[in-house]
Design a protein around this motif. Structure first.
Motif, mmCIF file in Angstrom:
data_model
loop_
_atom_site.group_PDB
_atom_site.id
_atom_site.type_symbol
_atom_site.label_atom_id
_atom_site.label_comp_id
_atom_site.label_asym_id
_atom_site.label_seq_id
_atom_site.Cartn_x
_atom_site.Cartn_y
_atom_site.Cartn_z
ATOM 1 N N LYS A 271 0.857 -1.189 0.000
ATOM 2 C CA LYS A 271 0.000 0.000 0.000
ATOM 3 C C LYS A 271 0.893 1.238 0.000
ATOM 4 O O LYS A 271 2.045 1.216 0.449
ATOM 5 N N ASN A 272 0.338 2.339 -0.498
ATOM 6 C CA ASN A 272 1.040 3.627 -0.465
ATOM 7 C C ASN A 272 0.110 4.666 0.142
ATOM 8 O O ASN A 272 -1.026 4.830 -0.308
ATOM 9 N N THR A 273 0.576 5.344 1.180
ATOM 10 C CA THR A 273 -0.221 6.362 1.859
ATOM 11 C C THR A 273 0.291 7.743 1.485
ATOM 12 O O THR A 273 1.487 8.019 1.585
ATOM 13 N N GLU A 415 1.393 -5.817 -9.552
ATOM 14 C CA GLU A 415 0.466 -5.633 -10.673
ATOM 15 C C GLU A 415 -0.431 -4.428 -10.453
ATOM 16 O O GLU A 415 -0.989 -3.874 -11.399
ATOM 17 N N SER A 416 -0.610 -4.043 -9.196
ATOM 18 C CA SER A 416 -1.403 -2.853 -8.873
ATOM 19 C C SER A 416 -0.937 -2.338 -7.522
ATOM 20 O O SER A 416 -0.259 -3.044 -6.775
ATOM 21 N N LEU A 417 -1.304 -1.091 -7.206
ATOM 22 C CA LEU A 417 -0.911 -0.474 -5.937
ATOM 23 C C LEU A 417 -2.146 0.023 -5.215
ATOM 24 O O LEU A 417 -2.937 0.792 -5.767
ATOM 25 N N GLN A 418 -2.305 -0.419 -3.953
ATOM 26 C CA GLN A 418 -3.399 0.074 -3.126
ATOM 27 C C GLN A 418 -2.967 1.383 -2.473
ATOM 28 O O GLN A 418 -1.836 1.494 -1.987
ATOM 29 N N VAL A 419 -3.861 2.354 -2.483
ATOM 30 C CA VAL A 419 -3.498 3.690 -2.008
ATOM 31 C C VAL A 419 -4.503 4.184 -0.970
ATOM 32 O O VAL A 419 -5.654 3.733 -0.929
ATOM 33 N N ASP A 420 -4.041 5.116 -0.137
ATOM 34 C CA ASP A 420 -4.922 5.756 0.844
ATOM 35 C C ASP A 420 -4.297 7.073 1.255
ATOM 36 O O ASP A 420 -3.201 7.423 0.816
ATOM 37 N N GLY A 421 -4.986 7.806 2.132
ATOM 38 C CA GLY A 421 -4.494 9.102 2.587
ATOM 39 C C GLY A 421 -5.229 10.247 1.921
ATOM 40 O O GLY A 421 -5.892 10.084 0.890
ATOM 41 N N GLY A 422 -5.085 11.418 2.516
ATOM 42 C CA GLY A 422 -5.849 12.594 2.082
ATOM 43 C C GLY A 422 -5.677 12.966 0.620
ATOM 44 O O GLY A 422 -6.636 13.373 -0.040
ATOM 45 N N MET A 423 -4.454 12.835 0.088
ATOM 46 C CA MET A 423 -4.204 13.254 -1.293
ATOM 47 C C MET A 423 -4.892 12.365 -2.327
ATOM 48 O O MET A 423 -5.031 12.755 -3.486
ATOM 49 N N THR A 424 -5.330 11.174 -1.920
ATOM 50 C CA THR A 424 -5.932 10.261 -2.894
ATOM 51 C C THR A 424 -7.312 10.740 -3.358
ATOM 52 O O THR A 424 -7.855 10.194 -4.324
ATOM 53 N N MET A 425 -7.855 11.757 -2.694
ATOM 54 C CA MET A 425 -9.113 12.339 -3.169
ATOM 55 C C MET A 425 -8.910 13.124 -4.471
ATOM 56 O O MET A 425 -9.876 13.466 -5.154
ATOM 57 N N ASN A 426 -7.663 13.397 -4.799
ATOM 58 C CA ASN A 426 -7.310 14.132 -6.012
ATOM 59 C C ASN A 426 -7.284 13.149 -7.182
ATOM 60 O O ASN A 426 -6.343 12.373 -7.355
ATOM 61 N N ASN A 427 -8.331 13.176 -8.011
ATOM 62 C CA ASN A 427 -8.450 12.220 -9.121
ATOM 63 C C ASN A 427 -7.338 12.399 -10.155
ATOM 64 O O ASN A 427 -6.853 11.420 -10.730
ATOM 65 N N LEU A 428 -6.944 13.635 -10.397
ATOM 66 C CA LEU A 428 -5.861 13.878 -11.352
ATOM 67 C C LEU A 428 -4.577 13.232 -10.849
ATOM 68 O O LEU A 428 -3.849 12.580 -11.621
ATOM 69 N N LEU A 429 -4.275 13.387 -9.561
ATOM 70 C CA LEU A 429 -3.080 12.777 -8.993
ATOM 71 C C LEU A 429 -3.107 11.262 -9.166
ATOM 72 O O LEU A 429 -2.104 10.647 -9.550
ATOM 73 N N MET A 430 -4.247 10.645 -8.911
ATOM 74 C CA MET A 430 -4.350 9.189 -9.023
ATOM 75 C C MET A 430 -4.142 8.725 -10.459
ATOM 76 O O MET A 430 -3.498 7.704 -10.718
ATOM 77 N N GLN A 431 -4.682 9.487 -11.437
ATOM 78 C CA GLN A 431 -4.482 9.118 -12.843
ATOM 79 C C GLN A 431 -3.022 9.325 -13.260
ATOM 80 O O GLN A 431 -2.438 8.480 -13.955
ATOM 81 N N LEU A 432 -2.433 10.431 -12.819
ATOM 82 C CA LEU A 432 -1.009 10.655 -13.093
ATOM 83 C C LEU A 432 -0.157 9.540 -12.480
ATOM 84 O O LEU A 432 0.818 9.084 -13.091
ATOM 85 N N GLY A 438 2.773 2.898 -14.589
ATOM 86 C CA GLY A 438 2.474 1.845 -15.558
ATOM 87 C C GLY A 438 1.712 0.674 -14.984
ATOM 88 O O GLY A 438 1.627 -0.390 -15.610
ATOM 89 N N ILE A 439 1.144 0.837 -13.785
ATOM 90 C CA ILE A 439 0.278 -0.197 -13.209
ATOM 91 C C ILE A 439 -0.980 0.470 -12.650
ATOM 92 O O ILE A 439 -1.022 1.686 -12.473
ATOM 93 N N GLY A 440 -1.999 -0.336 -12.372
ATOM 94 C CA GLY A 440 -3.247 0.191 -11.859
ATOM 95 C C GLY A 440 -3.119 0.710 -10.442
ATOM 96 O O GLY A 440 -2.326 0.204 -9.638
ATOM 97 N N VAL A 441 -3.891 1.749 -10.125
ATOM 98 C CA VAL A 441 -3.942 2.332 -8.783
ATOM 99 C C VAL A 441 -5.336 2.054 -8.215
ATOM 100 O O VAL A 441 -6.350 2.392 -8.833
ATOM 101 N N VAL A 442 -5.377 1.417 -7.036
ATOM 102 C CA VAL A 442 -6.637 0.989 -6.431
ATOM 103 C C VAL A 442 -6.905 1.846 -5.195
ATOM 104 O O VAL A 442 -6.159 1.792 -4.213
#
Length: 511
Positions: A271-273, A415-432, A438-442
């Protein structure tokens, strides 16, 4: 009134304190209260908080959250236990006789100890920052608690005298809170858990005890240190707030709590916070994995006395969300942190602008205390929109560096990265992030996974939370949308920018 079973979680971070109340059967967040924390920067590179502010803010949050619960016509008696999760490495020294702090809390991102680090490295047989890794899993840097405590002992006469008189207690924020929650000067419990202890550089990563050699190396007496316990057991009962009498039954450092809250219970799950800094943890099972890529070996969790500890590899980035705060408070190009997404979306790229936010040096995988922040690739065409987008991309590039190091150390491709934390509400950041890795962000739809992890640990200890049957969290998925060649070209330029940020803070005597 409700007859459900709830578990509360104290979540003290760098920028705020919170108390959250969860259902122990569904994991649903019922209610919470949050207050901002004031930070003091008395000198360049210094970062402090008042320990009394930390304590009082948490008690206010507990009382207000319980008021919220009553407003929902739910019975506070349904809260069965409390867990604690906290900003790690931050240290507090206090007087066991008066209960008063002997100095402000020195925060994890504080870099005042750079000269202390140099002296300590010079003491090692190999003259290497990695000399102690085989004992504690960590390099000698400004980041960890023992270095900060050594600085305190070297510079504060009040702390030295309290140690000499047998009055000084030392702890990370969890220990400070627990001691006060359980009575303070009237029998407060001086305890920490294995995850927080693993961030001090004083605990042996293999036997989970304070290590004689490490304590001697840093010249820190064991008497000032808290007792090390597991992450999930009853430590004592609340003696303060409206929840007086409740058992405190879980403690996890904030990043380990997020690992638990994201249900990363199998080796290879990560996971990445995204908060003030950025922290990626990968479960490596019950075996210690020493990093060869500049990552940290840490304890992930230990669910119960006598149970095996589960370890993790960790990559830590000092400045991510803090760079957005800098855009707001220092440059004034946004009024609120959430505006950075709107601003960055006004341009389709940074047009060659790169922002390396090495405000307090670089953490993983470089460990360069003398790096400083730079914005490069600026032209007359560059606008605040480009700089805002570059700040977001910096978060993503730094995360990719952690990911690549983690895959090399663990030999497990993600194959994918699970994410959390306040900044993850930023959809642009998650797409970037998906594009540049080069892998999916969950992203979980319920973002409070750090507090959830602490609640799970506490609930498990008293038998009201079945960790093995926790409800599956619903998620949003962000997939990569750019070619590999574009991704790699931009990452190579980022690496060039990082090189330019290094060895900037050169002291006169070393020039």
């Amino acid at each position: 009134m409700s007859t459900e079973s709830y578990v509360g979680a104290v979540d003290n971070g760098t920028s705020s304190s919170r108390f959250l109340i969860f259902s122990s059967t569904t994991g649903e967040l019922i209610t919470y209260h949050q207050t901002e924390m004031k930070q003091y920067c008395p000198k360049e590179g210094w970062a402090e908080q008042d320990p009394m502010d930390i304590l009082n803010s948490v008690i206010v949050c507990i009382d207000k959250a319980v008021e919220n619960l009553k407003a929902f016509d739910k019975d506070p008696a349904c809260i069965k236990a409390i867990g604690i999760t906290n900003q790690r490495e931050t240290i507090v020294a206090w007087d066991r006789k008066t209960g008063k702090p002997l100095y402000n809390a020195i925060l994890w991102l504080d870099v005042r100890t750079s000269s202390t680090v140099s002296k300590l490295i010079a003491k090692t047989p190999q003259k290497s920052k990695d000399s102690l890794r085989k004992y504690c899993g960590l390099p000698i840097t400004t980041y960890f608690s023992a270095v900060k405590l050594r600085w305190l002992l070297d510079t504060s006469e009040e702390v030295r005298k309290a140690v000499k008189d047998g009055r000084c207690l030392f702890g990370t924020v969890d220990s400070w809170l627990l001691w006060n929650f359980t009575g303070g000067i009237n029998g407060g419990k001086h305890i920490t858990d294995v995850t927080n202890a693993s961030r001090t550089m004083l605990m042996n990563i293999h036997n989970l005890q304070w290590d004689d050699y490490l304590c001697q190396f840093f010249d820190i007496p064991k008497e000032v240190l808290p007792e090390i316990r597991s992450s999930s057991e009853i430590y004592g009962n609340m003696e303060v707030s409206v929840l007086k009498g409740l058992p405190i039954a879980g403690i996890l450092g904030d990043q380990q709590a997020a690992l638990v809250g994201q249900l990363c219970f199998k080796p290879g799950q990560a996971k990445n916070t995204y908060g003030t800094g950025c922290f990626m943890l990968m479960n490596t099972g019950t075996e210690v994995v020493q990093s060869e890529q500049g990552l940290l070996t840490t304890v992930g969790y230990q669910f119960g006395k006598g149970k095996p500890a589960v370890y993790a590899l960790e990559g830590a980035i000092a400045i991510t969300g803090a760079s957005v705060k800098w855009l707001r408070d220092n440059l004034g190009i946004i009024k609120t942190a959430s505006e950075v997404e709107t601003l960055a979306q006004k341009v389709d790229s940074t047009h060659g602008c790169y922002f390396v936010p090495a405000f307090s040096g670089l953490f993983c995988p470089y460990w360069q205390d003398d790096a400083r922040g730079i914005i490069c690739g600026i032209t007359q065409f560059t606008t605040k929109e480009h700089i805002a987008r570059a700040a977001l991309e910096a978060v993503c590039f730094q995360t990719r560096e952690l990911l690549e190091a983690m895959v090399k150390d663990s030999k497990i491709p993600l194959e994918s990265l699970q994410v959390d934390g306040g900044m993850t509400m930023n959809n642009l950041l998650m797409q970037l992030q998906a594009d540049l890795m080069g892998i999916g962000v969950v992203r979980p739809s319920m973002p409070e996974t750090t507090a959830l992890g602490a609640a799970m640990a506490a609930g498990s200890a008293i038998g009201v939370w079945d960790i093995n049957n926790t409800a599956v969290i619903t998620t949003d998925l962000f997939n990569p949308s750019i070619p590999q060649s574009d991704r790699d070209e931009r990452f190579a330029r980022w690496k060039m920018a990082v090189e330019r940020s290094m060895h900037w803070d050169i002291k006169p005597d070393t020039a």
